[in-house]
Design a protein around this motif. Structure first.
Motif, PDB file in Angstrom:
ATOM      1  N   SER A  57      97.212 -65.503  20.274  1.00  0.00           N
ATOM      2  CA  SER A  57      98.272 -64.285  20.524  1.00  0.00           C
ATOM      3  C   SER A  57      97.538 -62.922  20.563  1.00  0.00           C
ATOM      4  O   SER A  57      96.447 -62.557  19.954  1.00  0.00           O
ATOM      5  CB  SER A  57      99.230 -64.353  19.141  1.00  0.00           C
ATOM      6  OG  SER A  57     100.010 -63.343  19.214  1.00  0.00           O
ATOM      7  N   SER A  58      98.221 -62.097  21.429  1.00  0.00           N
ATOM      8  CA  SER A  58      97.902 -60.692  21.586  1.00  0.00           C
ATOM      9  C   SER A  58      99.018 -59.896  21.696  1.00  0.00           C
ATOM     10  O   SER A  58     100.059 -60.489  22.048  1.00  0.00           O
ATOM     11  CB  SER A  58      96.848 -60.411  22.994  1.00  0.00           C
ATOM     12  OG  SER A  58      95.734 -61.119  22.959  1.00  0.00           O
ATOM     13  N   ARG A  59      98.849 -58.797  21.092  1.00  0.00           N
ATOM     14  CA  ARG A  59     100.063 -58.092  21.138  1.00  0.00           C
ATOM     15  C   ARG A  59     100.075 -57.002  22.221  1.00  0.00           C
ATOM     16  O   ARG A  59      99.113 -56.645  22.998  1.00  0.00           O
ATOM     17  CB  ARG A  59      99.742 -56.925  20.033  1.00  0.00           C
ATOM     18  CG  ARG A  59      99.976 -57.235  18.615  1.00  0.00           C
ATOM     19  CD  ARG A  59      99.917 -56.055  17.538  1.00  0.00           C
ATOM     20  NE  ARG A  59      99.625 -56.462  16.233  1.00  0.00           N
ATOM     21  CZ  ARG A  59      99.477 -56.057  15.267  1.00  0.00           C
ATOM     22  NH1 ARG A  59      99.538 -54.486  15.523  1.00  0.00           N
ATOM     23  NH2 ARG A  59      99.382 -56.552  13.880  1.00  0.00           N
ATOM     24  N   SER A 119      87.326 -63.496  25.394  1.00  0.00           N
ATOM     25  CA  SER A 119      86.280 -62.741  24.979  1.00  0.00           C
ATOM     26  C   SER A 119      86.457 -61.434  24.898  1.00  0.00           C
ATOM     27  O   SER A 119      86.357 -60.587  24.151  1.00  0.00           O
ATOM     28  CB  SER A 119      84.902 -63.395  24.886  1.00  0.00           C
ATOM     29  OG  SER A 119      84.545 -63.127  26.422  1.00  0.00           O
ATOM     30  N   GLY A 120      86.786 -60.798  26.298  1.00  0.00           N
ATOM     31  CA  GLY A 120      86.884 -59.586  26.433  1.00  0.00           C
ATOM     32  C   GLY A 120      88.108 -58.991  25.738  1.00  0.00           C
ATOM     33  O   GLY A 120      87.988 -57.698  25.557  1.00  0.00           O
ATOM     34  N   HIS A 166      94.789 -56.814  19.105  1.00  0.00           N
ATOM     35  CA  HIS A 166      94.763 -57.459  18.082  1.00  0.00           C
ATOM     36  C   HIS A 166      94.927 -58.959  18.578  1.00  0.00           C
ATOM     37  O   HIS A 166      95.750 -59.833  18.063  1.00  0.00           O
ATOM     38  CB  HIS A 166      96.014 -57.081  17.170  1.00  0.00           C
ATOM     39  CG  HIS A 166      95.934 -55.716  16.529  1.00  0.00           C
ATOM     40  ND1 HIS A 166      95.229 -55.289  15.650  1.00  0.00           N
ATOM     41  CD2 HIS A 166      96.521 -54.813  17.295  1.00  0.00           C
ATOM     42  CE1 HIS A 166      95.273 -53.948  15.400  1.00  0.00           C
ATOM     43  NE2 HIS A 166      96.256 -53.674  16.307  1.00  0.00           N
ATOM     44  N   ASP A 167      93.770 -59.478  19.276  1.00  0.00           N
ATOM     45  CA  ASP A 167      93.869 -60.632  19.437  1.00  0.00           C
ATOM     46  C   ASP A 167      93.384 -61.848  18.396  1.00  0.00           C
ATOM     47  O   ASP A 167      92.424 -61.128  17.821  1.00  0.00           O
ATOM     48  CB  ASP A 167      92.812 -61.075  20.714  1.00  0.00           C
ATOM     49  CG  ASP A 167      92.876 -62.460  21.295  1.00  0.00           C
ATOM     50  OD1 ASP A 167      93.902 -62.594  21.892  1.00  0.00           O
ATOM     51  OD2 ASP A 167      91.887 -63.302  21.127  1.00  0.00           O
ATOM     52  N   GLU A 168      94.363 -62.850  18.318  1.00  0.00           N
ATOM     53  CA  GLU A 168      93.992 -63.718  17.097  1.00  0.00           C
ATOM     54  C   GLU A 168      94.442 -65.053  17.281  1.00  0.00           C
ATOM     55  O   GLU A 168      95.137 -65.230  18.070  1.00  0.00           O
ATOM     56  CB  GLU A 168      94.747 -63.062  15.703  1.00  0.00           C
ATOM     57  CG  GLU A 168      96.217 -63.137  16.167  1.00  0.00           C
ATOM     58  CD  GLU A 168      96.806 -62.438  14.899  1.00  0.00           C
ATOM     59  OE1 GLU A 168      96.363 -61.848  14.022  1.00  0.00           O
ATOM     60  OE2 GLU A 168      98.350 -62.203  15.185  1.00  0.00           O
ATOM     61  N   TRP A 179      96.556 -56.705  30.560  1.00  0.00           N
ATOM     62  CA  TRP A 179      96.132 -57.948  29.665  1.00  0.00           C
ATOM     63  C   TRP A 179      95.652 -59.020  30.848  1.00  0.00           C
ATOM     64  O   TRP A 179      94.549 -59.689  30.377  1.00  0.00           O
ATOM     65  CB  TRP A 179      96.996 -58.395  29.030  1.00  0.00           C
ATOM     66  CG  TRP A 179      96.798 -59.712  27.816  1.00  0.00           C
ATOM     67  CD1 TRP A 179      96.314 -59.676  26.662  1.00  0.00           C
ATOM     68  CD2 TRP A 179      96.876 -60.900  28.328  1.00  0.00           C
ATOM     69  NE1 TRP A 179      96.160 -60.726  26.321  1.00  0.00           N
ATOM     70  CE2 TRP A 179      96.347 -61.824  27.422  1.00  0.00           C
ATOM     71  CE3 TRP A 179      97.282 -61.656  29.479  1.00  0.00           C
ATOM     72  CZ2 TRP A 179      96.354 -63.039  27.171  1.00  0.00           C
ATOM     73  CZ3 TRP A 179      97.042 -62.981  29.385  1.00  0.00           C
ATOM     74  CH2 TRP A 179      96.823 -63.709  28.539  1.00  0.00           C
ATOM     75  N   LYS A 180      96.413 -59.315  31.619  1.00  0.00           N
ATOM     76  CA  LYS A 180      95.998 -60.186  32.839  1.00  0.00           C
ATOM     77  C   LYS A 180      94.692 -59.822  33.305  1.00  0.00           C
ATOM     78  O   LYS A 180      93.696 -60.655  33.668  1.00  0.00           O
ATOM     79  CB  LYS A 180      97.002 -60.616  33.780  1.00  0.00           C
ATOM     80  CG  LYS A 180      98.097 -61.282  33.098  1.00  0.00           C
ATOM     81  CD  LYS A 180      98.896 -61.847  34.031  1.00  0.00           C
ATOM     82  CE  LYS A 180      99.373 -60.989  35.257  1.00  0.00           C
ATOM     83  NZ  LYS A 180     100.822 -61.678  36.244  1.00  0.00           N
TER      84      LYS A 180
END
Length: 93
Positions: A60-62, A38-39, A47-49, A28-29
């Motif tokens: 938040s991202s899973r 945006s990537g 599931h970025d929201e 993720w990093k």
């Protein structure tokens, strides 16, 4: 290139994470550093929201079925501040 800053409580929590979640967090990093937040939207597994309520302005991202990374994009900079890395609690309070 984006910079990723971690809150000190996130750094302490990294030691206790399961290996699979830690690997996913490192990936993720890497994505954030290269293409920014945006990537993350192009990779459906995260599931970025955007968040609402008291977390308005954060995203938040899973990182798995249970773990989430909560972060904020700093305005005017190419910086992402990771606020929380937490097991998501589905129980109602």
């Amino acid at each position: 290139m984006w910079e990723v800053y971690e809150h000190r409580r996130v750094v302490r929590r990294l030691e206790r994470l399961p290996v699979e979640v830690l690997k996913r967090y490192e990936k993720w990093k890497d994505i954030v550093r290269i293409s920014g937040p945006s990537g993350l939207r192009h990779i459906k597994g995260f599931h970025d929201e955007a968040l609402r309520g008291q977390w308005r302005g954060h995203r938040s991202s899973r990182l798995g079925d249970q773990y989430r990374v909560i972060y904020r994009v700093e305005s005017g900079e190419l910086a992402v501040l990771v606020i929380e890395l937490t097991p998501h609690d589905y129980r109602r309070r």
